[in-house]
Motif scaffolding. Sequence first.
Motif, short mmCIF file in Angstrom:
data_model
loop_
_atom_site.label_atom_id
_atom_site.label_comp_id
_atom_site.label_asym_id
_atom_site.label_seq_id
_atom_site.Cartn_x
_atom_site.Cartn_y
_atom_site.Cartn_z
N PRO A 203 -0.99 -5.79 -2.21
CA PRO A 203 -2.31 -5.96 -1.58
C PRO A 203 -3.22 -6.76 -2.50
CG PRO A 203 -1.63 -3.64 -1.63
CD PRO A 203 -0.72 -4.38 -2.56
N ILE A 204 -3.94 -7.71 -1.93
CA ILE A 204 -4.89 -8.54 -2.68
C ILE A 204 -6.29 -8.20 -2.19
CG2 ILE A 204 -5.61 -10.90 -3.21
CD1 ILE A 204 -2.89 -10.26 -4.34
N PRO A 205 -7.24 -7.95 -3.08
CA PRO A 205 -8.61 -7.67 -2.64
C PRO A 205 -9.13 -8.74 -1.69
CG PRO A 205 -8.41 -7.30 -4.99
CD PRO A 205 -7.11 -7.94 -4.55
N SER A 206 -9.78 -8.31 -0.62
CA SER A 206 -10.24 -9.26 0.40
C SER A 206 -11.25 -10.25 -0.15
CB SER A 206 -10.86 -8.49 1.58
OG SER A 206 -11.91 -7.65 1.12
N SER A 207 -11.89 -9.92 -1.28
CA SER A 207 -12.86 -10.84 -1.87
C SER A 207 -12.21 -12.15 -2.34
CB SER A 207 -13.56 -10.17 -3.06
OG SER A 207 -12.61 -9.80 -4.05
N HIS A 208 -10.87 -12.13 -2.53
CA HIS A 208 -10.17 -13.35 -2.95
C HIS A 208 -10.06 -14.36 -1.80
CE1 HIS A 208 -8.73 -12.58 -7.04
NE2 HIS A 208 -8.55 -11.33 -6.67
N PHE A 209 -10.21 -13.88 -0.56
CA PHE A 209 -9.90 -14.71 0.59
C PHE A 209 -11.14 -14.97 1.44
CE2 PHE A 209 -5.99 -12.84 -0.76
CZ PHE A 209 -5.07 -13.85 -0.59
N LYS A 210 -11.39 -16.23 1.71
CA LYS A 210 -12.49 -16.64 2.56
C LYS A 210 -11.92 -17.16 3.87
CE LYS A 210 -15.28 -15.80 -0.86
NZ LYS A 210 -16.14 -14.61 -0.85
N TYR A 363 3.57 -1.41 6.85
CA TYR A 363 3.03 -1.61 5.50
C TYR A 363 1.68 -2.34 5.57
CZ TYR A 363 2.87 -3.17 0.59
OH TYR A 363 2.49 -3.41 -0.71
N VAL A 364 1.62 -3.38 6.39
CA VAL A 364 0.38 -4.14 6.55
C VAL A 364 -0.69 -3.25 7.18
CG1 VAL A 364 -0.69 -6.15 7.64
CG2 VAL A 364 1.63 -6.31 6.74
N GLN A 365 -0.30 -2.46 8.18
CA GLN A 365 -1.24 -1.59 8.87
C GLN A 365 -1.87 -0.57 7.91
OE1 GLN A 365 -2.03 -2.04 12.03
NE2 GLN A 365 -3.47 -0.32 12.17
N ILE A 366 -1.06 0.03 7.09
CA ILE A 366 -1.53 1.06 6.16
C ILE A 366 -2.51 0.48 5.14
CG2 ILE A 366 -0.76 2.56 4.26
CD1 ILE A 366 1.74 3.17 5.97
N HIS A 367 -2.31 -0.79 4.76
CA HIS A 367 -3.14 -1.39 3.72
C HIS A 367 -4.33 -2.18 4.26
CE1 HIS A 367 0.50 -0.53 1.31
NE2 HIS A 367 -0.35 -0.46 0.30
N HIS A 368 -4.54 -2.17 5.57
CA HIS A 368 -5.74 -2.81 6.13
C HIS A 368 -6.98 -2.25 5.43
CE1 HIS A 368 -4.32 -5.45 9.16
NE2 HIS A 368 -4.07 -4.59 10.11
N PRO A 369 -8.01 -3.06 5.13
CA PRO A 369 -8.14 -4.48 5.49
C PRO A 369 -7.73 -5.42 4.36
CG PRO A 369 -10.25 -3.67 4.74
CD PRO A 369 -9.27 -2.51 4.61
N GLN A 370 -7.00 -4.93 3.37
CA GLN A 370 -6.60 -5.80 2.27
C GLN A 370 -5.58 -6.84 2.74
OE1 GLN A 370 -5.52 -2.39 -0.38
NE2 GLN A 370 -6.61 -3.56 -1.94
N GLN A 371 -5.68 -8.04 2.19
CA GLN A 371 -4.70 -9.09 2.44
C GLN A 371 -3.42 -8.74 1.70
OE1 GLN A 371 -4.86 -12.44 4.01
NE2 GLN A 371 -2.68 -12.37 3.58
N ILE A 372 -2.29 -8.86 2.37
CA ILE A 372 -1.00 -8.61 1.75
C ILE A 372 -0.36 -9.95 1.41
CG2 ILE A 372 1.25 -7.50 1.99
CD1 ILE A 372 -1.13 -5.58 2.00
N LEU A 373 0.20 -10.05 0.23
CA LEU A 373 0.83 -11.29 -0.21
C LEU A 373 2.19 -10.98 -0.81
CD1 LEU A 373 0.04 -14.33 -0.30
CD2 LEU A 373 -0.61 -13.96 -2.68
N ALA A 374 3.17 -11.82 -0.54
CA ALA A 374 4.47 -11.67 -1.17
C ALA A 374 4.31 -11.77 -2.69
CB ALA A 374 5.44 -12.73 -0.67
N LYS A 375 4.93 -10.86 -3.42
CA LYS A 375 4.75 -10.83 -4.87
C LYS A 375 5.21 -12.12 -5.55
CE LYS A 375 4.42 -6.07 -6.47
NZ LYS A 375 5.01 -5.01 -7.31
N ILE A 376 6.21 -12.76 -4.99
CA ILE A 376 6.69 -13.99 -5.61
C ILE A 376 5.61 -15.08 -5.55
CG2 ILE A 376 7.80 -14.94 -3.54
CD1 ILE A 376 10.06 -15.93 -5.45
N TYR A 377 4.73 -15.02 -4.53
CA TYR A 377 3.61 -15.95 -4.46
C TYR A 377 2.49 -15.52 -5.40
CZ TYR A 377 5.49 -18.22 -0.25
OH TYR A 377 6.25 -18.92 0.63
N ASP A 378 2.26 -14.21 -5.49
CA ASP A 378 1.17 -13.70 -6.31
C ASP A 378 1.48 -13.83 -7.80
OD1 ASP A 378 -1.15 -12.21 -7.13
OD2 ASP A 378 0.14 -10.46 -7.34
N GLN A 379 2.66 -13.38 -8.20
CA GLN A 379 3.02 -13.38 -9.62
C GLN A 379 3.60 -14.72 -10.06
OE1 GLN A 379 5.66 -10.06 -10.05
NE2 GLN A 379 4.03 -8.54 -9.82
N GLY A 380 4.23 -15.43 -9.12
CA GLY A 380 4.72 -16.78 -9.37
C GLY A 380 5.48 -16.91 -10.66
#
Length: 463
Positions: A203-210, A363-380
Amino acid sequence: MKMVANVVRSEWVVPIHTIEEQKVQLSNLDLLLPAQYVGVFLCYKKPTCISFRQMVSILKLALAKVIVHFYVFSSEVVRNSNGYSEIKCDNKGIEFIEAYSDLELIQLDLYNSHQTVEPNLLPNNNFRVFSIKVTEMKCGGIIIGCNFDHRVADAYSTNMFLLSLAEISNSKPISTIPSFTKSLLNPRNPCFYNPTLNDMYVPIPSSHFKNNIKNLSSINHTKKEPLISRIYSVNAQEIINLQSQTKGTKLESFSAFLWKLISEHTSKMYAQISKSDEQAIITSYSKTCKMGIVVDGRTRLSNNNNNHRSELHNYFGNVLSLPFVTKTINKLNSMTLAKITQEVHGFLEQVKNKQHFEDLIDYVQIHHPQQILAKIYDQGRENGPAFVVSSGQRFPVSKIDFGWGKPLFGSYHFPWNGDAGYVMPMPSTKENGDWIVYMLLNESQLDFIEMEASHVFQPFKFS
C-alpha cells in the motif's frame, strides 16, 4: 537521421451517436495501476490507390462509430467526492492529431525508440483516456500512434479496441462487443487473502498520488542510471533454441535467458569498478536481481458458466497480476539456464489460478483507500537490477488492417517513470514466428545484452 514530426492539425472526433453521460467505477484490479500512459504505434507503407486524406477520413469515421461501443475511451479519469478515481464518460470524444515528417519510413530509427517514438509518433498526454496521432511520411507511408491510460485498459483491452476499429474501417460488424461489467471483479464478502500477497504488493499513501500522471520515480529516491528504450528483432529459430535448452514455454525460456544476462551484467559491472578490490566483487554477489512477469487473469477467473466465460473474454479493463521473484546475483550466475527456467515456471504457477485473482481483488478492497502498487515497481532497483516482462504475443498486429493493407511494423511503447525496467516481446508482422522485443532498461544493460547475445537480439531496422 533525426526525426521531426510537425503537427498539421488537431480536432476532436465525437461519437456518431450521442452517448449518455455516465460515470464508470474502476475495478479493484484497475486500482492496482498507477496513472500512467501506454503507447502503441503501427507503420504502414504507401497504399497504391488511396490518398492520405482519404485514409484520415476513413479512420475518423470509424473512430466516431467505434466510440459508441468503447465509450470509456471517450472519457477522463476523475476523483469523486469520496476521493476515489472513476471514469467520467462524456461526448467530448477523442483527440485526433495529424502530423507530417520529412523522412521516409525506411529512414525511421525504431531501434533507438526513446528518441523517435515518444517525442514524434505518439500524441501528447492530454489527461483524456485515449488519443490518436496519424503521421504522414515523405514516402507516403503512414504511422498511427495511440496513447491510453493504463488505469482504464490493459493491452488485451486495447487490442480489442484496435481490432474493432479495423473491422469498422472495412465496413464489417465488430466481432467482439466489449463488456464493462465491473461486477465480474467484485470482492467477496467477507474479504480475505493469502498473506503471500504482502510479498508482492504494497500500500502506498494516497498523498503520493494526484489526479494526473504520477512520476513513480519519486517513490524511490535513490538516483540511478536512467532507463532508455530500444527495439530488437529476434529470429524464430533462436526462440526455439532457447526453448529446447530449457523445456519451458517460449516466454519462460526467454525471460530466464534475459534474467541471467542482466545478472551477469551486474557482477561484471562491479568487477570493472575495481578489479583489485575484493570487497567490490563480494558486494556484487550480495546484490539481488528481481524479475516480474505480467499474468492475465481472464481465463483463470472463468468458471463453468459459459456466459461468465464469455463476459470475461470480452471484458474491457485490467485483469492483471504482477508476481516477481528475487535471487542473489551469486545464485543466478551459478544456475544453469534450464534451472532458472524451472524457477520462472514455479513462481508463475503460484498465481495462475482463480484463488490468486480473487485474493488480489479482496486485497485491494481491504486496503482502500490506499493505492496498491506492485513491490517490484515500488522497490525497483533498491538492491540490484529489476525488470518486468509482459507478453505481447496476443498483439494482433497483422490483423489491424484499416483497408490499405496490414502493418509493416507494430509495437507497444511503455516509457514509464518507474524504477524497474520493462520488456515486451510481440509477434513480428512476418507471421513466421519471429519476435519484436521492446526493451526499457539501462543503457549499459542493453549494450551488454547486445554484446553477449548478439545472435538473439538484432537491432531492429526496416529492410
